[in-house]
Design an enzyme around this catalytic site. Structure first.
Site, mmCIF file in Angstrom:
data_model
loop_
_atom_site.group_PDB
_atom_site.id
_atom_site.type_symbol
_atom_site.label_atom_id
_atom_site.label_comp_id
_atom_site.label_asym_id
_atom_site.label_seq_id
_atom_site.Cartn_x
_atom_site.Cartn_y
_atom_site.Cartn_z
ATOM 1 N N CYS A 1 -24.684 38.506 101.421
ATOM 2 C CA CYS A 1 -25.403 39.183 100.354
ATOM 3 C C CYS A 1 -24.427 39.625 99.276
ATOM 4 C CB CYS A 1 -26.184 40.382 100.890
ATOM 5 S SG CYS A 1 -25.134 41.621 101.673
ATOM 6 N N CYS B 1 -21.399 41.847 100.056
ATOM 7 C CA CYS B 1 -20.239 41.157 100.624
ATOM 8 C C CYS B 1 -19.282 40.712 99.521
ATOM 9 C CB CYS B 1 -20.682 39.921 101.414
ATOM 10 S SG CYS B 1 -21.869 40.242 102.732
ATOM 11 N N ASP C 1 -15.289 24.185 61.168
ATOM 12 C CA ASP C 1 -14.264 23.455 60.428
ATOM 13 C C ASP C 1 -14.972 22.241 59.829
ATOM 14 O OD1 ASP C 1 -11.664 22.474 59.647
ATOM 15 O OD2 ASP C 1 -11.900 21.023 61.269
ATOM 16 N N ASP D 1 -11.897 20.941 65.889
ATOM 17 C CA ASP D 1 -11.401 19.784 66.649
ATOM 18 C C ASP D 1 -9.900 19.606 66.566
ATOM 19 O OD1 ASP D 1 -11.200 18.889 63.978
ATOM 20 O OD2 ASP D 1 -11.418 16.804 64.626
ATOM 21 N N ASP E 1 -7.206 24.508 64.339
ATOM 22 C CA ASP E 1 -8.410 25.295 64.632
ATOM 23 C C ASP E 1 -8.235 26.188 65.852
ATOM 24 O OD1 ASP E 1 -9.915 24.095 62.543
ATOM 25 O OD2 ASP E 1 -10.308 22.362 63.806
#
Length: 733
Positions: A15, A18, A419, A619, A623
């Site tokens: 549970c 735990c 970008d 990309d 960036d």
């Protein structure tokens, strides 16, 4: 200090309480910086420093009453794990059927009583049926409860063990005294129902890993290899880098590589979510696990094993599933105190009923019902099972989610910054215009190509491609240095040459007024302009204009985000004219032009200070700072490794249309998490008082408890109805 991250398989957790108990034990180990435990995957992800041993970590977990073992490298074989889990499920099903068969004769008379049918079995037969259920099939609850008690803690199994033992013990006492009221059916039914719930829960959790199994199944086990002119079929594990691999039409591509011979259509749908085959020809990259079409391909191997694209995808999905959603951390803290609180409530309920009614037998039965119904298992499964389904669906759609927090936070995005180059544009600029002040265009182009030779910048590649198309050899250059966001400098023809933006030229005191009008005309058309100059004389030598076509889907992406109630921002190093033209054509709300990489990160911080939840899409290397600053970072799968490593979400096929898909999936995932937590809390909020007031007997309580966990996992699996393109066009947060 150097840190290390390892995953451990944890067994014995039942549970949410735990989970926090194991986490706290791990974080107390000297040298452990962070520990995350996931109930849905039964794993712990531990970050620890040099000097801390794996044995110390495993022993810390064992001291709390659970077992831990380091996940070995071969455990990364998802298919092998899947087969092992399937065997375990079959064993659980057999045990559950045995308990059901023994319990049914005890439960059936109780179900028939309301209809006036009395078929109660003799007490001696009842104990013979209930005994094996309680002490053989139910021994797992005693083992787990004993470990919890030794660790001075509590868990779900302790509640089940206490409740069923009390019911069984009372029945034995009444049988010996000759009393009619026996509760063997309650103890047997509760154990049977809990085992049924555990089986259904495990089966549902098994289904949440379907996406991982699908990915693992993509990799073929053998490859057709040519070494020293000899062809042979070898197991994948025996391949080496630079091996030449043959792939026949209709076969799966076994390795990452570059095409040496042939041309074909390649189906990458299960890797990138792209439904249409992609044309691949000489020098194109191919990914292991994709399906070759009609052509014969010869491929040079570039990545193997753990470094292959498929392995990295699987590893990222596994890591995301092993992490904990932010909401779940609060739930685990609540659950930690829940079990001892329930034991106290059950004991007080027993005393209250005994004192006020004088019926201590009924008081004990009601106390048992409180113990049984109060299991916090559903709370522990509410978030992690949903995250597992969500990350798996995302991977199948070509959206690689690397951490659970990104999946959860993306639902609340209010602003997304883009970008321009490589995200909204194709990322393959071409030289559209060339103006030379001194000498011919060819001389200028040779000079530019010399300084750009070896660079991976999109404009540099465009310059080199133009020189190659014109049959020009780049000039020899030395001391080349790139200035991020501005340009490049180097020695060529014995002079220091500069290539870059107008701002870069102004910083170096180069007068570009002679080309200003020509530059303005190109920029009004949306082109990017770079100037070429001689630093020693501050003389401009020429100018190049680059065009990078917008992706056909870019306008659709911006429209989709607006329909989702998200503001859009353009952050670019381009000239204001070119940036404004792009923003107007796409419908972007706000533009920041001529922005340096470090300024992008500062602007992201400013957008965050305005109270919004900000995402960033990029990309390139420049960036990375902005991606790291955003609440949620999206990297294009066609971009640089730095960008993809920084981002929490990678778009595998480099299609920005996946951004609205990712946000839509995040919103549905977050909604499922909230639904699961709501029903789990409501279940306990209503169930415990009803049991304490005597409205629920232990059998009904056991059924309700098992049903709650199954419902939570089942609701998470309903998320699998989501499909890419089915977006919610609303301002839901």
């Amino acid at each position: 200090m150097e840190s290390r991250v390892e995953e451990f398989d944890i067994s014995g957790m039942s549970c949410a309480s735990c989970v926090l108990r194991v986490e706290q034990a791990l974080e107390k180990v000297p040298g452990v910086a962070k520990a995350e435990v996931n109930l849905a995957t039964d794993r712990a992800r531990v970050t620890f420093f040099k000097g801390t041993s794996v044995e110390e970590i495993e022993n810390a977990v064992r001291a709390t009453g659970y077992d831990a073992s380091l996940r070995a490298d071969e455990d990364g074989d998802v298919l092998q794990q899947s087969r092992e889990k399937a065997r375990q499920l079959r064993g659980d099903a057999i045990r559950m059927l045995w308990t059901a068969g023994l319990s049914l004769p005890l439960i059936l008379p109780m179900l028939l009583m309301p209809w006036g049918v009395h078929l109660m079995l003799p007490g001696e037969i009842q104990i013979l049926l209930a005994g094996p259920v309680q002490f053989f099939f139910g021994v797992r609850f005693y083992r787990s409860a004993w470990k919890a008690l030794k660790a001075r803690s509590g868990n779900m199994d302790l509640l089940v063990a206490l409740g069923t033992t009390a019911a069984f013990g009372l029945s034995v006492y009444n049988l010996l005294k000759g009393h009619e009221h026996l509760y063997f059916e309650s103890s047997a039914a509760v154990i049977t129902l809990v085992l049924l719930g555990k089986y259904l829960e495990a089966r549902a959790k098994y289904q949440t890993t379907e996406a991982l199994r699908s990915l693992q199944a993509l990799a073929p086990e053998t490859a057709r290899v040519r070494r020293k002119g000899v062809e042979s079929v070898l197991p994948i594990k025996k391949l080496r880098l630079q091996d030449e691999v043959f792939v026949k039409p209709g076969e799966k591509i076994p390795v990452d590589g570059i095409i040496l011979e042939g041309m074909s259509q390649v189906d990458e749908s299960l890797l990138t979510g792209e439904s249409l085959p992609v044309t691949k020809t000489l020098h194109d990259k191919v990914t292991g696990g994709s399906l070759n079409g009609e052509g014969l391909l010869v491929i040079r191997t570039t990545a193997l094993g753990a470094e292959s694209t498929l392995a990295r995808i699987i590893r990222s999905v596994e890591n995301a599933q092993a992490q904990k959603a932010p909401l779940q951390r609060l739930v685990d803290k609540v659950s930690f105190y829940f079990v001892p609180a329930v034991v106290i409530v059950a004991f007080l309920t027993f005393l209250a009923w005994g004192f006020f009614s004088g019926d201590w037998e009924r008081a004990l039965v009601i106390g048992v019902a409180v113990l049984v119904i109060a299991c916090p298992c559903a709370l522990g499964l509410a978030a992690p099972t949903t995250v597992m389904v969500g990350t798996g669906l995302a991977a199948k759609a070509g959206i690689l989610i690397k951490d659970a927090e990104a999946l959860e936070v993306a639902h609340a995005l209010t602003t997304i910054a883009f970008d321009k180059t490589g995200t909204l544009t194709e990322g393959r600029p071409r030289v559209a215009g060339l103006v030379s002040v001194e000498g011919s265009q060819e001389d200028l182009l040779r000079l530019v190509a010399g300084l750009q030779n070896g660079s991976e910048h999109p404009l540099a590649r465009a310059s080199l491609r133009e020189a190659r198309d014109r049959g020009l050899e780049p000039e020899a250059a030395q001391g080349i240095r790139a200035i991020p966001g501005k340009g490049v400098e180097g020695l060529c023809r014995g002079e220091k040459i500069l290539i870059g933006t107008r701002k870069f030229m102004e910083e170096r005191r180069v007068d570009v007024s002679a080309l200003q009008s020509a530059a303005a005309r190109w920029q009004e058309q949306g082109a990017t302009v770079s100037f070429v100059a001689r630093e020693s004389s501050s003389t401009v030598l020429g100018m190049m204009a680059f065009e990078d076509p917008l992706r056909p889907v870019s306008a659709q992406v911006i429209k989709g985000l607006h329909q989702l109630g998200i503001q859009t921002v353009l952050l670019t190093g381009d000239h204001a004219g070119a940036a404004t033209r792009v923003a107007l054509s796409l419908g972007i709300d706000q533009v920041y032009a001529e922005v340096l990489p470090e300024e992008k990160a500062r602007l992201i911080e400013e957008l965050k200070k305005q109270g919004g939840v900000v995402g960033m899409v990029g990309d390139g290397l420049n960036d990375a700072p902005a991606l790291a600053a955003a609440h949620v970072a999206f990297a294009m799968g066609t971009g640089t490794d730095v960008a993809m490593n920084t981002a929490g979400i990678t778009l595998m096929r480099g299609n920005p249309l996946l951004i609205p898909d990712a946000i839509s999936l995040s919103r549905q995932t977050y909604r499922k998490i909230k639904q699961n937590l709501f029903w789990a809390f409501v279940y306990n909020t209503l169930g415990i008082p009803l049991a304490a007031l005597g409205y629920l007997n232990p059998v009904v309580a056991g059924a309700a408890m098992a049903f709650s966990s199954v419902c939570v996992v089942g609701n998470a699996l309903l998320l699998k109805t989501w499909k890419p393109g089915q977006r919610e066009f609303s301002s839901f947060q």
